[in-house]
Design a protein around this motif. Structure first.
Motif, PDB file in Angstrom:
ATOM      1  N   GLY A   1      -3.373   3.440  -2.156  1.00 39.49           N
ATOM      2  CA  GLY A   1      -4.826   3.273  -2.164  1.00 39.49           C
ATOM      3  C   GLY A   1      -5.536   4.439  -1.491  1.00 39.49           C
ATOM      4  N   ARG A   2      -6.342   4.122  -0.463  1.00 42.57           N
ATOM      5  CA  ARG A   2      -7.145   5.155   0.212  1.00 42.57           C
ATOM      6  C   ARG A   2      -6.289   6.101   1.053  1.00 42.57           C
ATOM      7  NH1 ARG A   2     -11.470   2.247   3.564  1.00 42.57           N
ATOM      8  NH2 ARG A   2     -11.938   4.381   4.109  1.00 42.57           N
TER       9      ARG A   2
ATOM     10  N   TRP B   1      -3.822   7.743  -0.028  1.00 41.83           N
ATOM     11  CA  TRP B   1      -3.383   8.826  -0.918  1.00 41.83           C
ATOM     12  C   TRP B   1      -4.477   9.888  -0.945  1.00 41.83           C
ATOM     13  CZ3 TRP B   1       1.193   9.221  -3.696  1.00 41.83           C
ATOM     14  CH2 TRP B   1       1.261  10.241  -4.628  1.00 41.83           C
TER      15      TRP B   1
ATOM     16  N   ARG C   1      -0.704   3.897  -6.472  1.00 39.65           N
ATOM     17  CA  ARG C   1      -1.488   2.667  -6.598  1.00 39.65           C
ATOM     18  C   ARG C   1      -1.382   1.821  -5.327  1.00 39.65           C
ATOM     19  NH1 ARG C   1       0.091  -2.059  -8.026  1.00 39.65           N
ATOM     20  NH2 ARG C   1       2.016  -1.361  -8.983  1.00 39.65           N
TER      21      ARG C   1
END
Length: 140
Positions: free
Chosen positions: A62-63, A65, A59
């Motif tokens: 974000g991007r 991951w 979480r």
């Protein structure tokens, strides 16, 4: 090995670094030296992190991951490859440290009777003020 806390350290096999030429200022270096760093951490496969920490980390990342469960951090801030590597490792460590913190559960509370009365009294006063607005009869 990247030390996160006293008890957690990430192994070298979990981290992969790749280097490329960075954009921006750099003088003669910019076209010759690969100073940009891409640090990849295989978070999903890491045995050092609990599933709850991995969920929070996903979480927070974000991007960054990826679909494979890795975190990719790109740094090209300085003209030095060594300094960019240090910055990338620091960012990863901060991200993992933030995921280690367990958020506090919110305890639902009710507003006090006095605060409810004050709120309703304020709404009544405001409604009365707005009721005074409108057309003025010319008969009076």
């Amino acid at each position: 090995m990247l030390r996160i806390t006293d008890t957690i350290a990430l192994a070298d096999w979990e981290l992969a670094e790749s280097f490329s030429r960075s954009s921006g200022p750099g003088g003669p270096n910019v076209n010759k030296v690969s100073t940009a760093v891409e640090l990849r951490f295989e978070a999903e496969r890491s045995p050092h992190l609990t599933p709850a920490v991995k969920t929070r980390l996903k979480r927070l990342a974000g991007r960054r991951w990826t679909l494979e469960g890795a975190i990719v951090i790109q740094v090209e801030e300085t003209r030095s490859q060594i300094r960019n590597r240090e910055i990338a490792r620091e960012r990863l460590a901060e991200l993992v440290r933030a995921a280690l913190v367990v958020p506090k559960r919110r305890i639902a509370t009710k507003p006090t009777a006095g605060s409810q009365r004050r709120r309703l009294a304020g709404k009544t006063a405001r409604g009365a003020l707005k009721a005074m607005r409108g057309r003025v009869d010319e008969d009076e």
